[in-house]
Design a protein around this motif. Structure first.
Motif, PDB file in Angstrom:
ATOM      1  N   SER A 135       0.850  -1.190   0.000  1.00 48.23           N
ATOM      2  CA  SER A 135       0.000   0.000   0.000  1.00 48.23           C
ATOM      3  C   SER A 135       0.885   1.239   0.000  1.00 48.23           C
ATOM      4  CB  SER A 135      -0.938   0.009   1.210  1.00 48.23           C
ATOM      5  OG  SER A 135      -0.213  -0.023   2.414  1.00 48.23           O
ATOM      6  N   VAL A 136       0.332   2.344  -0.471  1.00 47.66           N
ATOM      7  CA  VAL A 136       1.071   3.594  -0.620  1.00 47.66           C
ATOM      8  C   VAL A 136       0.420   4.665   0.246  1.00 47.66           C
ATOM      9  CG1 VAL A 136       1.803   5.389  -2.235  1.00 47.66           C
ATOM     10  CG2 VAL A 136       1.762   2.997  -2.964  1.00 47.66           C
ATOM     11  N   THR A 137       1.225   5.352   1.040  1.00 48.93           N
ATOM     12  CA  THR A 137       0.726   6.455   1.866  1.00 48.93           C
ATOM     13  C   THR A 137       1.076   7.775   1.206  1.00 48.93           C
ATOM     14  OG1 THR A 137       0.989   5.165   3.900  1.00 48.93           O
ATOM     15  CG2 THR A 137       0.789   7.553   4.127  1.00 48.93           C
ATOM     16  N   LEU A 138       0.058   8.586   0.940  1.00 49.69           N
ATOM     17  CA  LEU A 138       0.227   9.893   0.317  1.00 49.69           C
ATOM     18  C   LEU A 138       0.041  10.982   1.365  1.00 49.69           C
ATOM     19  CD1 LEU A 138      -1.941   9.310  -2.900  1.00 49.69           C
ATOM     20  CD2 LEU A 138       0.526   9.027  -2.653  1.00 49.69           C
ATOM     21  N   THR A 139       0.832  12.040   1.258  1.00 48.07           N
ATOM     22  CA  THR A 139       0.708  13.175   2.166  1.00 48.07           C
ATOM     23  C   THR A 139       0.444  14.436   1.358  1.00 48.07           C
ATOM     24  OG1 THR A 139       2.217  12.181   3.773  1.00 48.07           O
ATOM     25  CG2 THR A 139       1.840  14.544   3.952  1.00 48.07           C
ATOM     26  N   GLY A 140      -0.551  15.220   1.820  1.00 49.29           N
ATOM     27  CA  GLY A 140      -0.911  16.461   1.157  1.00 49.29           C
ATOM     28  C   GLY A 140      -1.395  17.481   2.159  1.00 49.29           C
ATOM     29  N   PRO A 141      -1.930  18.600   1.694  1.00 50.01           N
ATOM     30  CA  PRO A 141      -2.402  19.655   2.603  1.00 50.01           C
ATOM     31  C   PRO A 141      -3.476  19.190   3.576  1.00 50.01           C
ATOM     32  CG  PRO A 141      -2.308  20.433   0.333  1.00 50.01           C
ATOM     33  CD  PRO A 141      -2.100  18.967   0.287  1.00 50.01           C
ATOM     34  N   GLY A 155      -3.619   3.437 -14.225  1.00 50.77           N
ATOM     35  CA  GLY A 155      -3.275   2.995 -15.576  1.00 50.77           C
ATOM     36  C   GLY A 155      -1.805   3.252 -15.820  1.00 50.77           C
ATOM     37  N   PRO A 156      -1.304   2.940 -17.006  1.00 44.84           N
ATOM     38  CA  PRO A 156       0.102   3.198 -17.319  1.00 44.84           C
ATOM     39  C   PRO A 156       0.464   4.662 -17.122  1.00 44.84           C
ATOM     40  CG  PRO A 156      -0.911   1.820 -19.006  1.00 44.84           C
ATOM     41  CD  PRO A 156      -2.021   2.310 -18.129  1.00 44.84           C
ATOM     42  N   TYR A 157       1.453   4.928 -16.288  1.00 36.56           N
ATOM     43  CA  TYR A 157       1.938   6.289 -15.999  1.00 36.56           C
ATOM     44  C   TYR A 157       0.852   7.180 -15.385  1.00 36.56           C
ATOM     45  CZ  TYR A 157       5.526   4.622 -19.201  1.00 36.56           C
ATOM     46  OH  TYR A 157       6.500   3.874 -19.807  1.00 36.56           O
ATOM     47  N   TYR A 158      -0.131   6.585 -14.744  1.00 35.87           N
ATOM     48  CA  TYR A 158      -1.257   7.355 -14.206  1.00 35.87           C
ATOM     49  C   TYR A 158      -1.609   6.821 -12.831  1.00 35.87           C
ATOM     50  CZ  TYR A 158      -5.852   9.616 -14.040  1.00 35.87           C
ATOM     51  OH  TYR A 158      -6.937  10.374 -13.677  1.00 35.87           O
ATOM     52  N   THR A 159      -1.513   7.693 -11.823  1.00 39.58           N
ATOM     53  CA  THR A 159      -1.782   7.281 -10.441  1.00 39.58           C
ATOM     54  C   THR A 159      -2.788   8.230  -9.787  1.00 39.58           C
ATOM     55  OG1 THR A 159      -0.091   8.635  -9.352  1.00 39.58           O
ATOM     56  CG2 THR A 159       0.629   6.528 -10.300  1.00 39.58           C
ATOM     57  N   GLN A 160      -3.074   7.939  -8.539  1.00 38.51           N
ATOM     58  CA  GLN A 160      -4.021   8.735  -7.761  1.00 38.51           C
ATOM     59  C   GLN A 160      -3.353   9.912  -7.052  1.00 38.51           C
ATOM     60  OE1 GLN A 160      -7.217   8.508  -7.741  1.00 38.51           O
ATOM     61  NE2 GLN A 160      -7.980   6.423  -7.624  1.00 38.51           N
ATOM     62  N   GLU A 165       0.223  16.538  -3.617  1.00 41.21           N
ATOM     63  CA  GLU A 165       0.569  15.412  -2.746  1.00 41.21           C
ATOM     64  C   GLU A 165       1.910  14.818  -3.146  1.00 41.21           C
ATOM     65  OE1 GLU A 165      -3.440  13.180  -1.210  1.00 41.21           O
ATOM     66  OE2 GLU A 165      -2.845  12.823  -3.292  1.00 41.21           O
ATOM     67  N   ILE A 166       2.540  14.142  -2.189  1.00 41.20           N
ATOM     68  CA  ILE A 166       3.739  13.352  -2.462  1.00 41.20           C
ATOM     69  C   ILE A 166       3.558  11.977  -1.836  1.00 41.20           C
ATOM     70  CG2 ILE A 166       5.235  15.396  -2.494  1.00 41.20           C
ATOM     71  CD1 ILE A 166       6.274  14.484   0.286  1.00 41.20           C
TER      72      ILE A 166
END
Length: 275
Positions: A135-141, A155-160, A165-166
């Motif tokens: 799983s991936v944890t994203l951090t944003g404002p 999809g290819p080269y396309y994420t959430q 965010e980083i």
């Protein structure tokens, strides 16, 4: 070629990076290892107005362990996995996968988070992360959010990842000590991106198996019928037939040659896991 002009900012903390991203006037990008972004900037395939360097943020290079999983900061390098410098709860699978990424010079600087953010279908980490149910944890404002890798990659080269965010970290569940794995990669030559990539996991004690095929024109695909057959111990030829039929159903755009290539990769990975 050289990149188009852009501003450069070296962030000192995660909050500092988020603030810089949120306040950027124009297109902004973050720099992790730079092994994919910098060449694309030079070729002007990924133009940006602002480049925010994350490499001074120590928190993004951390590792945290629990009995259930290991959390890797997004800037953990491929070389750190390869050299055994970070904990591994996958019975050596992540270390092996890391050692087969590109060349040592790339592995010294390339990062786990950067590779997943790029979401290249032919990249080693993406297929491996799907196989390991990471799983991936994203951090944003607005704080943090955690996404399963299969939800994170659209999809290819396309994420959430949102524009502000980083990737903070990647969480990989610990695998059973009894689980065995197979990893089979087909590439034109050492260091090149894969033309086919398969990962197999089998744990007879837990009656579980997982088969994943990557390096095709879409996101890595979990082969459930093939995994069930692997767990049941079907013979190699029968497994190949089951896998090929599943590929025909789920990947109808494949040419006959591509279908044979991916079937062979899956079967070889499965045989490694069973050996």
């Amino acid at each position: 070629m050289k990149p188009a002009p852009f501003s450069y900012y070296r962030a000192t903390s995660i909050d500092d990076a988020i603030t810089a991203l949120s306040g950027a006037d124009g297109m902004a990008a973050v720099l992790a290892g730079g092994q994919s972004l910098v060449p694309m900037l030079n070729l002007r395939l990924s133009p940006v107005d602002h480049l925010i360097d994350l490499r001074s943020i120590a928190a993004l290079s951390r590792q945290e362990e629990t009995p259930e999983a290991i959390c890797y900061g997004a800037l953990t390098t491929h070389a750190a996995f390869e050299d055994g410098a970070v904990p591994d709860g996958t019975n050596g699978l992540m270390r092996y996968a890391a050692s087969h990424i590109a060349y040592r010079a790339v592995r010294n600087r390339g990062t786990l988070g950067g590779a997943l953010a790029l979401a290249d279908p032919a990249a080693d980490w993406l297929t491996t992360a799907v196989a390991l149910d990471a799983s991936v944890t994203l951090t944003g404002p607005d704080g943090q959010r955690c996404l399963a890798i299969t939800d994170f990659v659209v999809g290819p080269y396309y994420t959430q990842i949102a524009e502000d965010e980083i990737i903070d970290s990647v969480v990989v569940p610990r695998r059973s000590a009894a689980e065995r794995w197979g990893y089979y990669k087909v590439a034109p030559k050492v260091g090149e991106y894969a033309k086919s990539l398969a990962v197999a996991l089998i744990d007879p004690a837990k009656a579980s198996a997982r088969l994943v095929i990557g390096a095709w024109s879409d996101v890595p695909l979990v082969l459930k019928a093939g995994a069930s057959a692997l767990l049941e111990g079907v013979k190699q030829h029968d497994l190949a037939v089951i896998v090929q039929n599943e590929l025909d159903l789920k990947m109808p755009s494949l040419s006959p040659a591509e279908r044979r290539l991916h079937t062979s990769s899956v079967v070889r990975a499965a045989e490694q896991a069973r050996s």
